[in-house]
Scaffold this motif. Structure first.
Motif, mmCIF file in Angstrom:
data_model
loop_
_atom_site.group_PDB
_atom_site.id
_atom_site.type_symbol
_atom_site.label_atom_id
_atom_site.label_comp_id
_atom_site.label_asym_id
_atom_site.label_seq_id
_atom_site.Cartn_x
_atom_site.Cartn_y
_atom_site.Cartn_z
ATOM 1 N N VAL A 1 -12.382 -0.434 -5.093
ATOM 2 C CA VAL A 1 -12.350 -1.410 -6.181
ATOM 3 C C VAL A 1 -11.343 -0.903 -7.212
ATOM 4 C CG1 VAL A 1 -13.653 -2.540 -8.019
ATOM 5 C CG2 VAL A 1 -14.754 -2.071 -5.816
ATOM 6 N N ILE A 2 -10.315 -1.702 -7.476
ATOM 7 C CA ILE A 2 -9.321 -1.307 -8.469
ATOM 8 C C ILE A 2 -9.695 -1.980 -9.791
ATOM 9 C CG2 ILE A 2 -6.869 -1.214 -9.039
ATOM 10 C CD1 ILE A 2 -6.290 -1.736 -6.029
ATOM 11 N N VAL A 3 -10.044 -1.161 -10.774
ATOM 12 C CA VAL A 3 -10.374 -1.699 -12.094
ATOM 13 C C VAL A 3 -9.087 -1.705 -12.907
ATOM 14 C CG1 VAL A 3 -11.799 -1.436 -14.164
ATOM 15 C CG2 VAL A 3 -12.706 -0.724 -11.944
ATOM 16 N N THR A 4 -8.613 -2.892 -13.253
ATOM 17 C CA THR A 4 -7.369 -2.971 -14.013
ATOM 18 C C THR A 4 -7.657 -3.643 -15.345
ATOM 19 O OG1 THR A 4 -5.053 -3.678 -13.948
ATOM 20 C CG2 THR A 4 -6.676 -5.168 -12.967
ATOM 21 N N GLU A 5 -6.643 -3.818 -16.169
ATOM 22 C CA GLU A 5 -6.841 -4.528 -17.434
ATOM 23 C C GLU A 5 -5.706 -5.520 -17.616
ATOM 24 O OE1 GLU A 5 -6.725 -1.301 -20.335
ATOM 25 O OE2 GLU A 5 -4.549 -1.490 -20.468
ATOM 26 N N ALA A 6 -5.941 -6.527 -18.462
ATOM 27 C CA ALA A 6 -4.964 -7.588 -18.654
ATOM 28 C C ALA A 6 -3.859 -7.141 -19.607
ATOM 29 C CB ALA A 6 -5.657 -8.844 -19.174
ATOM 30 N N THR A 7 -3.136 -6.112 -19.204
ATOM 31 C CA THR A 7 -1.960 -5.671 -19.970
ATOM 32 C C THR A 7 -0.821 -5.514 -18.967
ATOM 33 O OG1 THR A 7 -2.367 -3.306 -19.663
ATOM 34 C CG2 THR A 7 -3.434 -4.339 -21.558
ATOM 35 N N LEU A 8 0.406 -5.511 -19.463
ATOM 36 C CA LEU A 8 1.540 -5.355 -18.554
ATOM 37 C C LEU A 8 1.469 -4.013 -17.833
ATOM 38 C CD1 LEU A 8 4.482 -6.877 -20.644
ATOM 39 C CD2 LEU A 8 3.366 -7.869 -18.635
ATOM 40 N N SER A 9 1.028 -2.964 -18.557
ATOM 41 C CA SER A 9 0.911 -1.646 -17.909
ATOM 42 C C SER A 9 -0.146 -1.685 -16.814
ATOM 43 C CB SER A 9 0.519 -0.554 -18.907
ATOM 44 O OG SER A 9 1.023 -0.799 -20.175
ATOM 45 N N GLY A 10 -1.281 -2.317 -17.126
ATOM 46 C CA GLY A 10 -2.367 -2.407 -16.157
ATOM 47 C C GLY A 10 -1.897 -3.118 -14.898
ATOM 48 N N LYS A 11 -1.161 -4.191 -15.079
ATOM 49 C CA LYS A 11 -0.681 -4.975 -13.942
ATOM 50 C C LYS A 11 0.300 -4.166 -13.103
ATOM 51 C CE LYS A 11 2.048 -9.125 -12.958
ATOM 52 N NZ LYS A 11 3.429 -8.610 -12.996
ATOM 53 N N SER A 12 1.242 -3.509 -13.781
ATOM 54 C CA SER A 12 2.246 -2.731 -13.070
ATOM 55 C C SER A 12 1.590 -1.618 -12.242
ATOM 56 C CB SER A 12 3.240 -2.170 -14.095
ATOM 57 O OG SER A 12 3.814 -0.988 -13.639
#
Lengths: 286, 126, 276
Positions: free
Chosen positions: A185-196
């Motif tokens: 499970v990849i926990v990401t966040e809604a930021t450009l860094s998170g997406k990259s």
């Protein structure tokens, strides 16, 4: 037993908070923290240590002063700059390769096993819990991760799930964390860094042939990034299993050593995490 | 002939281990007599190259056949060089798997797991 | 002056601080040493016109010379070589490029070839440089070493480190003049700050702490710093506005002149403290 590893690519996306929350909800689990550089799960998880063991996972060169004739051949072959002008080995730089030992004409160099960290086994109300701490600046974090997973597996008994907190990045520790996993499970966040960072780490997970799922934290911080992440997941056939809103209350709960599962004011977060787990469990059965 | 089987325990009645490089034990059995010896897989704790080391252990044991679950590409490379034939074991005891092998009911593994899976399955050291 | 920005815990705002400093201090060079997940350019938006592949040496065997003795595989501490029936097998991704096999070979049958590991890119003035580890690779350190060879000797350098406290961070902060430790007021932030503090103390470097996402409620970071005589050199408040702008790749220094002043002042203060 199904091994589920939580990673994030980028650090600080809320991975450990999600894992700690799930630990308090999911039944029949063992728990492991593979973020051996900076483990955090034990802070949120009340537990009782049952065992502690040193882990010797690396070899380092040692120069015997009495035998050394100061010829300098070892320093010439060392590619890691680990041997000083005074012929002292810098343990932070020694790779443990043994090249110096091979060239030493008087057998003044030995390769000795050294401790690189500690592994802790613990009981908690939620399941057997294994974690470790790498010695500061030590080599071999990947090996320590492997040791944590092995220790945890041995204690798994007839539990159904092994929930594993991974580490940030895409390199050796992450690869060691996801080796042998049934799902990531990849926990990401809604930021450009998170997406990259999600895009990079997802390719690594895919390379190892492991099925991945995505949880978007702080999804309402930037709706266009969230949309792009969802689009990316759709194109790569990854299910987005959860979307957690930006909620300063989570930080306040953490400061009280609580997870969103313990705080009535965070019921909406708890509900989302429960929903996420139900989706994941359904997906994993299929 | 000598057969190596990855095992979770030290008995011939122990369950077959699905992982190759990180199997705890190898049971090396002589099919004619069913006498066996147990080898500790020292590579199981190796962070990097467990499959490579384990492969060499099997070759050195004198076995010509290996029964296991999954073999990564690195281990596959080693085992192939050593002319070891690999068969996919079932979730049964070591003994049962050897019986099935004798009855030719195990499938031979020719390729390593999937296209990429396990590509660097055994690595992790820096 | 060379300043390394590190944190222990990921996501505390290392890149925010490092990129803000680089943006505020006009004559500085920014180097993104978080080669697993480089993010600095999301904020600094440099035009990357130059790039260079970072190679590492790996062994290659001349089969005409090799006698299959196996000395190379015995010398290799990383299981990157195996010799079976006198045939040498090489597993390049496990190789640490130490050269031990070359030394061990009694018949000089091994030489080294280049293997790509990652890419370094820069803008034309080299005020922005970043390294990126190729996917599925394990070893970041050779890329960090190459990045550090590109440090400008005549300007200030800001190094953005990877999270954690392992060899990558050790290599990043080595030879720096000052370390900035970025933390956040959560139990995680404090726990990992302690680890980062131990690391910089071990490296014997002067350092200060920046508390990001600061809130009034939590005093534990302040207490820890006070007890250990560590200076808190800046606090960045926990504000949704900052978080929203961050999500778009915008830093406070880029839209608020006050923050630019603050980071400039921070830099001068560090400079003064080192001169003293």
């Amino acid at each position: 037993m199904k091994q589920i590893v939580f990673i994030s690519g980028k650090g600080g996306t809320g991975k450990s908070t999600v894992v700690a929350s799930l630990v308090k909800y999911v039944k029949n689990i063992t728990i492991a923290d593979c973020d051996v550089d900076t483990p955090n799960l034990h802070i949120l998880l009340p537990h009782k240590r049952t065992a502690k063991s040193d882990f010797t996972g690396a070899k380092l060169a040692f120069i015997n002063d009495e035998k050394c004739i100061l010829c300098g051949q070892c320093r010439d072959v060392c590619r890691f700059g680990a041997i000083s002008d005074e012929f002292v080995i810098n343990p932070m730089k020694c790779e443990g390769c043994g090249a110096c030992q091979l060239v030493c004409p008087v057998e003044a160099i030995t390769m000795d096993n050294v401790k690189i960290g500690e592994v802790y086994e613990a009981d908690s109300d939620y399941g057997m819990f294994t974690y470790a701490l790498l010695d500061i600046g030590a080599e071999g974090s990947g090996k320590l991760v492997t040791q944590v997973k092995k220790t945890s597996q041995k204690k798994s008994g007839d539990q159904i799930y092994s929930l594993i907190d991974g580490s940030p990045g895409i390199g050796c520790v992450v690869i060691a964390s996801i080796t042998g996993a049934d799902a990531v499970v990849i926990v990401t966040e809604a930021t450009l860094s998170g997406k990259s960072d999600l895009e990079r780490v997802q390719k690594v997970v895919r390379h190892f042939g492991i099925k991945s799922y995505v949880c978007i934290n702080k999804f309402d911080l930037n709706s266009s990034v969230t949309h792009d992440i969802e689009e990316f997941c759709h194109l790569n056939e990854i299910t987005v299993i959860g979307k957690i809103p930006f909620e300063p209350g989570i930080v306040k709960a953490l400061q009280q050593l609580e997870t969103p599962m313990d705080d009535v004011k965070l019921l909406h977060i708890k509900n989302e995490i429960v929903r996420m787990w139900e989706t994941l469990e359904r997906e994993m059965i299929q | 002939m000598k057969i190596a089987v990855t095992s979770t325990g030290q008995e011939i009645s122990s369950q077959l281990e699905q992982k190759f490089g990180r199997a705890e034990y190898f049971i090396i059995a002589e099919t004619s007599t069913m006498e066996f010896q147990v080898i500790d897989n020292k590579a199981s704790l190796e962070a990097g190259g467990a499959g490579i080391q384990a492969g060499q252990t099997i070759i050195n044991s004198g076995a010509t056949v290996l029964i296991t679950g999954n073999v990564g590409p690195n281990a596959m490379k080693v085992l192939k060089s050593g002319k070891i034939k690999i068969y996919r074991g079932q979730r049964e005891s070591v003994e049962k798997n050897i019986e099935m092998f004798n009855k030719h009911s195990l499938e031979e593994i020719v390729d390593s797991v999937e296209a990429h899976h396990g590509m660097k399955n055994e690595n992790s050291s820096t | 002056m060379r300043i390394a920005v590190l944190s222990g815990k990921g996501g505390t705002g290392k890149t925010t601080v490092a990129a803000s400093l680089a943006y505020a201090v006009k004559t500085s060079q920014y180097i993104d040493c978080d080669v697993e997940e480089p993010n600095g350019n999301i904020f600094l938006k440099a035009v990357l016109s130059e790039s260079e592949v970072v190679h590492v040496p790996v062994p290659e065997v001349d089969v005409n010379l090799c006698n299959g003795c196996g000395e190379c595989a015995r010398a290799c501490q990383f299981n990157a070589m195996a010799v079976i029936n006198k045939e040498v097998l090489i597993f390049e991704e496990l190789c640490h490029s130490c050269g031990a096999c070359v030394i061990a070979c009694p018949v000089k049958a091994i030489h080294e070839k280049k293997r790509p590991l990652g890419v370094i890119s820069a803008n034309c003035s080299h005020t922005f440089i970043q390294g990126a580890l190729n996917l599925n690779e394990l070893m970041s350190v050779p890329i960090i070493r190459r990045l550090k060879e590109k440090m400008n000797q005549h300007s200030h350098v800001i190094l953005d480190s990877a999270p954690g406290a392992s060899c990558t961070v050790v290599n990043t902060i080595e030879d720096c003049d000052y370390c900035i430790l970025v933390t956040e007021p959560t139990p995680f932030g404090l726990h990992d700050l302690k680890i980062a503090v131990e690391l910089v103390k071990k490296a014997e470097l002067p350092f200060g702490v920046i508390v990001n996402k600061a809130m009034n409620e939590n005093q534990t970071i302040k207490e820890f710093c006070h007890e250990n005589n560590i200076e808190i050199i800046m606090e960045i408040p926990f504000q949704k506005e900052i978080a929203v702008n961050y999500s778009k790749g915008l830093l406070p220094v880029q839209y608020d002149i006050e923050w630019k002043k603050k980071f400039n002042e921070l830099f001068r203060n560090i400079e003064r403290s080192l001169e003293a």
